[in-house]
Design a protein around this motif. Structure first.
Motif, short mmCIF file in Angstrom:
data_model
loop_
_atom_site.label_atom_id
_atom_site.label_comp_id
_atom_site.label_asym_id
_atom_site.label_seq_id
_atom_site.Cartn_x
_atom_site.Cartn_y
_atom_site.Cartn_z
N VAL A 185 0.84 -1.20 0.00
CA VAL A 185 0.00 0.00 0.00
C VAL A 185 0.88 1.25 0.00
O VAL A 185 0.63 2.21 -0.74
CB VAL A 185 -0.95 -0.01 1.21
N LEU A 186 1.91 1.23 0.82
CA LEU A 186 2.84 2.36 0.89
C LEU A 186 3.50 2.62 -0.45
O LEU A 186 3.60 3.77 -0.90
CB LEU A 186 3.91 2.08 1.95
N ASP A 187 3.94 1.57 -1.11
CA ASP A 187 4.61 1.69 -2.41
C ASP A 187 3.71 2.37 -3.43
O ASP A 187 4.15 3.27 -4.16
CB ASP A 187 5.02 0.29 -2.89
N GLY A 188 2.44 1.98 -3.46
CA GLY A 188 1.50 2.60 -4.39
C GLY A 188 1.26 4.06 -4.08
O GLY A 188 1.16 4.91 -4.99
N TRP A 189 1.18 4.39 -2.78
CA TRP A 189 0.96 5.78 -2.37
C TRP A 189 2.15 6.65 -2.78
O TRP A 189 1.96 7.76 -3.28
CB TRP A 189 0.74 5.85 -0.86
N VAL A 190 3.38 6.14 -2.58
CA VAL A 190 4.57 6.92 -2.96
C VAL A 190 4.55 7.20 -4.46
O VAL A 190 4.83 8.33 -4.90
CB VAL A 190 5.87 6.19 -2.57
N LYS A 191 4.21 6.21 -5.26
CA LYS A 191 4.17 6.41 -6.71
C LYS A 191 3.20 7.52 -7.09
O LYS A 191 3.52 8.39 -7.91
CB LYS A 191 3.76 5.10 -7.40
N ARG A 192 2.02 7.52 -6.48
CA ARG A 192 1.03 8.55 -6.81
C ARG A 192 1.48 9.93 -6.35
O ARG A 192 1.29 10.93 -7.05
CB ARG A 192 -0.31 8.19 -6.17
N ARG A 193 2.07 9.97 -5.18
CA ARG A 193 2.48 11.26 -4.60
C ARG A 193 3.59 11.90 -5.44
O ARG A 193 3.56 13.10 -5.70
CB ARG A 193 2.96 11.02 -3.17
N ILE A 194 4.55 11.12 -5.86
CA ILE A 194 5.66 11.66 -6.66
C ILE A 194 5.21 11.99 -8.08
O ILE A 194 5.65 12.98 -8.67
CB ILE A 194 6.85 10.67 -6.67
N ALA A 195 4.31 11.17 -8.63
CA ALA A 195 3.82 11.42 -9.99
C ALA A 195 3.08 12.74 -10.10
O ALA A 195 2.97 13.31 -11.19
CB ALA A 195 2.91 10.27 -10.43
N ALA A 196 2.58 13.27 -8.98
CA ALA A 196 1.85 14.54 -8.99
C ALA A 196 2.77 15.75 -9.07
O ALA A 196 2.30 16.87 -9.28
CB ALA A 196 0.96 14.63 -7.75
N ILE A 197 4.08 15.54 -8.88
CA ILE A 197 5.04 16.65 -9.02
C ILE A 197 5.24 16.94 -10.51
O ILE A 197 5.40 16.00 -11.30
CB ILE A 197 6.40 16.27 -8.39
N PRO A 198 5.24 18.19 -10.93
CA PRO A 198 5.52 18.49 -12.34
C PRO A 198 6.83 17.82 -12.78
O PRO A 198 7.83 17.87 -12.06
CB PRO A 198 5.63 20.02 -12.36
N ALA A 199 6.81 17.19 -13.94
CA ALA A 199 7.93 16.36 -14.39
C ALA A 199 9.25 17.12 -14.38
O ALA A 199 10.30 16.57 -14.01
CB ALA A 199 7.64 15.81 -15.79
N ARG A 200 9.23 18.37 -14.75
CA ARG A 200 10.47 19.16 -14.83
C ARG A 200 11.11 19.35 -13.47
O ARG A 200 12.33 19.53 -13.36
CB ARG A 200 10.13 20.52 -15.47
N ARG A 201 10.30 19.30 -12.42
CA ARG A 201 10.80 19.55 -11.06
C ARG A 201 11.14 18.27 -10.30
O ARG A 201 11.51 18.34 -9.13
CB ARG A 201 9.76 20.33 -10.26
#
Length: 323
Positions: A185-201
């Motif tokens: 569950v944690l692994d999936g949450w981290v993926k979603r949280r980081i994916a929400a950062i603008p790609a350039r940043r």
């Protein structure tokens, strides 16, 4: 650098000598499986991240003593006389491996001859390990920042307990299964949280190369200022290199680490500002150790939550509820 290496080597040899001398006075003999089934296993661990894992998987069947607390840098840690006594009386020793504990690797090699001594990285496939130095073949020990690899470490700990105490194998394996479900569950949450950062940043600037596994797993670019070096300051060329990346990508924040001094981070901030990029300290990340005992951040899952929220908030990610 050579002088520091020789001093560390001498410190390691001193610890080994202390173990040998202590052994002359009659070290405790390993307990039998029958005896171990009647009492908690005495477990010695190195970092507090490993201590947390050992405690969770072992439950009431283990008594865990950690050698290193919050804020301790395991790469530079020197074993004390008290540590020697702890490991001599342990039924099992759990450590990171891959040179995480620096010169203490010699200590663990010696202990393997008299005590079950297990690296939690033991069962990670070689092709999933990062290489820090192609010339030396040095592997990156910071695998816990890829949550899927911490799942493998969880299995390793459960197997180590089961080998020592086979009568309670089901207990250890069930606890590992329950924890692994939380890790997924944690692994999936981290993926979603980081994916929400603008790609350039999605650039993670820290002092040393502790977040390579994290970057690879979750789609970021790691920009360690000092690489794998444990020297207190970074060469000016490395500071300029990272500052150029920060300015080119418009990165608004960089991060200090709980176990390292902040000087190199401050140098990059100044160099980036000279290039017209305003950048700030986005927060403190836990790297080689988790937070203080008896805090949420003192657990592995709490440490990951803290780090990911700090990174995503500072770099412009959208909040996702952690489960």
């Amino acid at each position: 650098m050579r002088r520091v290496g020789w001093l560390a080597a001498l410190a390691g040899l001193a610890v080994l000598l202390a173990i040998v001398l202590a052994g002359c006075s009659g070290p405790p003999q390993p307990a039998s499986p029958a005896e171990l089934s009647q009492r908690p296993l005495r477990v010695a661990t190195t970092t507090n991240i490993i201590t947390d894992l050992a405690t969770i998987v072992g439950g009431t069947r283990v008594s865990v003593t950690g050698l290193m607390g919050a804020g301790v840098n395991p790469h530079l840690y020197k074993a004390t006389a008290g540590d020697v006594q702890t490991v001599r009386s342990a039924d099992l020793i759990l450590y990171g491996g891959l040179d995480l504990e620096g010169r203490m690797g010699d200590l663990f090699a010696a202990l393997e001859k008299v005590r079950p001594t297990v690296a939690v990285t033991r069962d990670i496939p070689v092709d999933r390990l990062r290489t820090l130095n192609e010339k030396s073949g040095m592997r990156d020990p910071h695998m816990w920042f890829d949550v899927s690899l911490w799942e493998t470490a969880t299995r390793t700990v459960a197997d180590a307990y089961s080998e020592l105490d086979p009568r309670h194998r089901t207990y250890y394996q069930d606890r590992a299964d329950a924890y692994i479900a939380r890790l997924r569950v944690l692994d999936g949450w981290v993926k979603r949280r980081i994916a929400a950062i603008p790609a350039r940043r999605r650039v993670l600037v820290t002092s040393h190369d502790a977040f390579g596994y994290f970057a690879d797993r979750y789609g970021m670019r790691a920009a360690p200022i000092k690489g794998a070096s444990m020297m207190p300051e970074a060469p000016p060329a490395d500071v300029e290199r990272v500052a150029q990346t920060v300015a080119a990508r418009g990165v608004p924040a960089i991060f200090v680490e709980s176990s390292l001094p902040p000087q190199t981070i401050e140098a990059v901030i100044a160099a980036a500002r000279q290039r017209g990029q305003e950048v700030r300290v986005g927060g403190e990340l836990y790297s080689d150790s988790a937070g203080d005992a008896d805090t949420v951040e003192g657990t592995y899952i709490g440490m990951i939550h803290h780090n990911v929220n700090a990174i995503a908030d500072a770099l412009g990610g959208t909040r996702h509820t952690a489960r």
